[in-house]
Design a protein around this motif. Structure first.
Motif, short mmCIF file in Angstrom:
data_model
loop_
_atom_site.label_atom_id
_atom_site.label_comp_id
_atom_site.label_asym_id
_atom_site.label_seq_id
_atom_site.Cartn_x
_atom_site.Cartn_y
_atom_site.Cartn_z
N GLU A 125 1.60 -1.66 10.75
CA GLU A 125 2.95 -1.03 10.32
C GLU A 125 3.65 -2.06 9.48
OE1 GLU A 125 5.67 -1.48 13.33
OE2 GLU A 125 4.09 -0.01 14.63
N TRP A 126 3.31 -3.09 8.98
CA TRP A 126 3.32 -4.17 8.20
C TRP A 126 2.89 -3.46 7.07
CZ3 TRP A 126 0.61 -7.47 4.71
CH2 TRP A 126 1.23 -8.73 3.85
N ALA A 127 1.25 -3.73 6.83
CA ALA A 127 0.31 -3.45 5.76
C ALA A 127 1.23 -2.21 5.00
CB ALA A 127 -0.39 -3.46 5.72
N LEU A 128 1.38 -0.90 5.57
CA LEU A 128 1.54 0.66 5.14
C LEU A 128 3.14 0.25 4.99
CD1 LEU A 128 0.82 2.21 8.72
CD2 LEU A 128 0.17 2.84 6.13
N MET A 129 3.82 -1.05 5.05
CA MET A 129 5.80 -0.53 4.27
C MET A 129 5.69 -1.38 2.93
SD MET A 129 7.37 0.65 6.53
CE MET A 129 9.17 -0.39 6.34
N ARG A 130 4.05 -1.87 2.78
CA ARG A 130 3.68 -2.81 1.42
C ARG A 130 4.50 -1.78 0.42
NH1 ARG A 130 3.76 -7.72 0.76
NH2 ARG A 130 1.83 -7.85 -0.38
N ALA A 156 -5.07 -7.77 5.15
CA ALA A 156 -5.59 -7.74 3.93
C ALA A 156 -5.27 -6.79 3.12
CB ALA A 156 -7.29 -8.49 3.98
N LEU A 157 -5.59 -4.92 4.06
CA LEU A 157 -5.70 -4.26 3.14
C LEU A 157 -4.50 -3.77 2.65
CD1 LEU A 157 -7.75 -1.66 6.09
CD2 LEU A 157 -8.66 -2.42 3.42
N GLY A 158 -3.23 -4.45 3.43
CA GLY A 158 -1.68 -4.64 2.90
C GLY A 158 -1.40 -4.96 1.61
N ASN A 159 -2.24 -6.54 1.78
CA ASN A 159 -2.25 -6.95 0.69
C ASN A 159 -3.03 -6.53 -0.77
OD1 ASN A 159 -0.75 -9.00 1.55
ND2 ASN A 159 -1.99 -10.69 2.26
N THR A 160 -4.13 -5.54 -0.80
CA THR A 160 -4.98 -4.99 -1.45
C THR A 160 -4.59 -3.10 -1.48
OG1 THR A 160 -6.35 -5.13 0.17
CG2 THR A 160 -6.45 -7.03 -1.98
N GLN A 161 -4.37 -2.77 -0.61
CA GLN A 161 -4.08 -1.57 -0.88
C GLN A 161 -4.61 -0.68 -1.57
OE1 GLN A 161 -0.01 -1.41 -2.49
NE2 GLN A 161 0.71 -2.97 -1.24
N PRO A 162 -5.85 -0.74 -1.21
CA PRO A 162 -6.88 0.70 -1.01
C PRO A 162 -6.29 1.80 -0.99
CG PRO A 162 -8.11 -0.15 -0.09
CD PRO A 162 -6.62 -1.35 0.05
N ALA A 163 -6.44 3.52 -1.76
CA ALA A 163 -5.39 4.10 -1.39
C ALA A 163 -6.51 5.03 0.02
CB ALA A 163 -5.88 5.03 -2.70
N ALA A 164 -7.54 4.67 0.13
CA ALA A 164 -8.36 5.19 1.21
C ALA A 164 -8.48 4.46 2.05
CB ALA A 164 -10.05 4.92 0.79
N ALA A 165 -7.68 3.53 2.14
CA ALA A 165 -6.91 2.84 3.71
C ALA A 165 -6.04 3.14 4.51
CB ALA A 165 -6.92 0.88 3.37
N ARG A 166 -5.44 4.67 3.52
CA ARG A 166 -3.96 4.12 4.33
C ARG A 166 -4.45 5.10 6.10
NH1 ARG A 166 1.02 3.95 2.76
NH2 ARG A 166 2.75 4.80 3.42
N ALA A 167 -5.45 6.43 5.82
CA ALA A 167 -5.28 7.05 7.30
C ALA A 167 -5.64 5.67 7.93
CB ALA A 167 -6.37 8.40 6.86
N VAL A 168 -6.66 5.01 8.01
CA VAL A 168 -7.01 4.11 8.90
C VAL A 168 -5.81 3.23 9.92
CG1 VAL A 168 -8.17 2.15 7.48
CG2 VAL A 168 -9.16 2.45 9.78
N LEU A 186 -9.58 -10.56 13.92
CA LEU A 186 -10.53 -10.07 12.90
C LEU A 186 -9.12 -8.75 12.15
CD1 LEU A 186 -12.21 -10.86 10.88
CD2 LEU A 186 -13.83 -9.06 12.10
N ALA A 187 -8.87 -8.19 12.99
CA ALA A 187 -8.50 -6.50 13.68
C ALA A 187 -7.00 -6.28 12.26
CB ALA A 187 -8.56 -5.62 14.11
N ARG A 188 -6.46 -8.02 13.13
CA ARG A 188 -5.14 -8.31 12.52
C ARG A 188 -5.24 -8.88 11.04
NH1 ARG A 188 -4.02 -13.63 14.08
NH2 ARG A 188 -5.42 -14.12 12.98
N ASN A 189 -6.07 -9.27 10.61
CA ASN A 189 -6.81 -10.09 9.38
C ASN A 189 -6.78 -8.50 8.57
OD1 ASN A 189 -6.18 -12.37 10.83
ND2 ASN A 189 -7.95 -13.03 10.77
N ALA A 190 -7.83 -7.65 8.86
CA ALA A 190 -7.99 -6.66 8.39
C ALA A 190 -6.98 -5.95 7.33
CB ALA A 190 -9.20 -5.82 8.88
N ALA A 191 -5.94 -6.14 8.70
CA ALA A 191 -4.56 -4.49 8.46
C ALA A 191 -3.93 -6.11 7.21
CB ALA A 191 -3.67 -5.03 9.37
#
Ligand code: B12
Ligand code: SF4
Ligand code: SF4
Length: 355
Positions: free
Chosen positions: A346-351, A316-328, A309-314
């Motif tokens: 890491e992948w999500a941050l590189m999107r 989905a955050l990479g795909n939707t990119q809410p600014a507030a998610a960057r720190a987490v 679930l944590a992998r999936n959350a990362a």
């Protein structure tokens, strides 16, 4: 001991009617009965599907299991009848304005395995009492070796859609279960119907997992990727997973058989959303093992374990990119105890940023 009624239209017929009435009284929305004879075509098709490798990492889907799942007469000595039930899990409608990771409808509420098995066992007891207390039966809900959709088709509950799900008169957001018994009952006839020229589900599937009508390349299906697949998700598929973090409903949402809820029963209260219809992904990424177990106890979502679930959350955050998610995400990429979660963060941050 096998219980044989004088004739299918005699005792077996009236007993079948009584059993169906009882099944409806305990809440099942659909009930049909078929024989315990094998499913030879399903066995051939599933064996070929396995040989092609479509099971991905679902190592429990083996040739031996498929063989058994297609031979109810080997699952219970003396088996004569398969009572197949269906129950709607359609409760609230998803709100398109909601935010967060999407959960497939079937996992919004309590774990359906337990909820349904309890009521199926009540059907077994009802039947046993009616035939004098010496019948035998076995119940199946999802996790047992039985081809439940093929059983449901033969018992007249509905027909297979091109998305491979069972389409019934109350739509396809329906759980299936079965009671296999050595009591002989009157059988129902299958429904002769098909999807015709419709192909909405095939065209809507983001990962092209429906590579042919009635055939699912499960290794590409978002339901498989987000729930059953344990390692990193292939990079080429990550963007296509979109906001889904547990299962996927796209090929059912677009299906005309689910277009209306009018005149249809609402899903059992146990299936009403217990965490809302979406998940707060930042919160999911911050959960440790103990918090995950606590929050998802008794929910189908526990199947992914924290890592999945944590992998999936990362992702989905990479795909939707809410600014507030960057720190987490940065925190997870640097220090999550699980390498699969760190890599997904890491992948999500590189999107590439869209905002
Ligand atoms: C493994 C499994 C999965 C796998 C594989 C799904 C699949 N389509 O097989 C994954 C994890 C991907 C999955 C996903 C989902 N699942 Co699931 N799953 C199962 C399970 C445990 C076994 C199914 C199985 O044996 N699959 C193996 C494949 C080969 O079997 P099959 O698709 O039935 O194969 C038939 C056809 O494809 C055809 N066929 C095969 N090859 C070919 C080739 C050609 C050319 C043709 C024409 C036909 C054909 O013949 C086969 C036999 O009839 C069943 C429970 C059970 N015990 O039956 C639940 C079950 C099917 N799942 C269910 C649900 C709810 C889902 C999801 C909707 C959950 C979600 N929202 O995320 C999705 C739906 C995805 C989809 N489009 O199918 C319900 C379906 C209820 C319904 N109304 O149909 C079931 C019945 C559980 C239950 N008890 O309610 N699931
Ligand atoms: S559940 Fe989603 S990914 Fe799987 S076949 Fe249906 S639309 Fe495609
Ligand atoms: S969307 Fe169309 S083709 Fe797909 S299952 Fe529904 S009716 Fe069949």
């Amino acid at each position: 001991m096998t219980r044989i009624s004088p004739s299918p239209r005699g005792r077996g017929g009236s007993l079948a009617a009584e059993l169906k009435e009882f099944a409806r009284s305990v809440g099942f929305h659909l009930v049909g009965i078929t024989s315990a004879a094998p499913f030879p075509q399903a066995e051939l098709d599933i064996t070929r599907w396995l040989a092609e490798g479509h099971q991905g990492e679902m190592a429990w889907l083996t040739d031996a299991r498929a063989r058994l799942a297609c031979r109810p007469d080997e699952l219970l000595p003396g088996a004569r009848s398969l009572v197949v039930v269906g129950v709607s899990y359609r409760t609230q409608e998803p709100d398109p304005d909601d935010e967060g990771g999407r959960i497939a409808r079937y996992a919004w509420g309590d774990d359906y395995h337990d909820v349904m098995k309890t009521r199926l066992r009540a059907l077994g007891s009802f039947l046993d009492e009616r035939v004098g207390g010496d019948s035998r039966s076995r119940v199946f809900v999802d996790d047992g070796p039985l081809v439940e959709r093929d059983a449901a088709v033969r018992a007249g509950l509905g027909f297979r859609g091109k998305n491979t799900n069972l389409l019934t008169p109350i739509g396809s957001f329906v759980f299936l279960g079965a009671l296999l018994t050595d009591v002989e009952l009157e059988f129902d006839a299958p429904i002769t119907r098909d999807c015709g020229s419709c192909r909405l589900c095939i065209d809507a599937c983001p990962t092209d997992a429906l590579d042919q009508a009635y055939h699912l390349a499960a290794e590409r299906c978002i339901a498989y990727l987000t729930i059953e697949h344990r390692g990193p998700i292939a990079e080429a598929l990550r963007a296509k997973v979109g906001e889904w973090v547990f299962g996927c409903d796209i090929c059912q949402e677009v299906c005309p058989y689910n277009a209306s809820t009018r005149g249809r029963p609402r899903g059992w209260t146990e299936f009403e959303p217990r965490h809302g219809t979406r998940l707060n992904l930042e919160r999911v990424l911050e959960m440790d093992d103990a918090a995950f177990r606590e929050v998802f106890r008794g929910s189908p979502i526990k199947r992914t374990r924290r890592r999945g679930l944590a992998r999936n959350a990362a992702i989905a955050l990479g795909n939707t990119q809410p600014a507030a998610a960057r720190a987490v995400l940065e925190h997870a990429a640097a220090g999550d105890p699980d390498a699969v979660v760190r890599e997904a963060a890491e992948w999500a941050l590189m999107r590439p940023r869209t905002t």
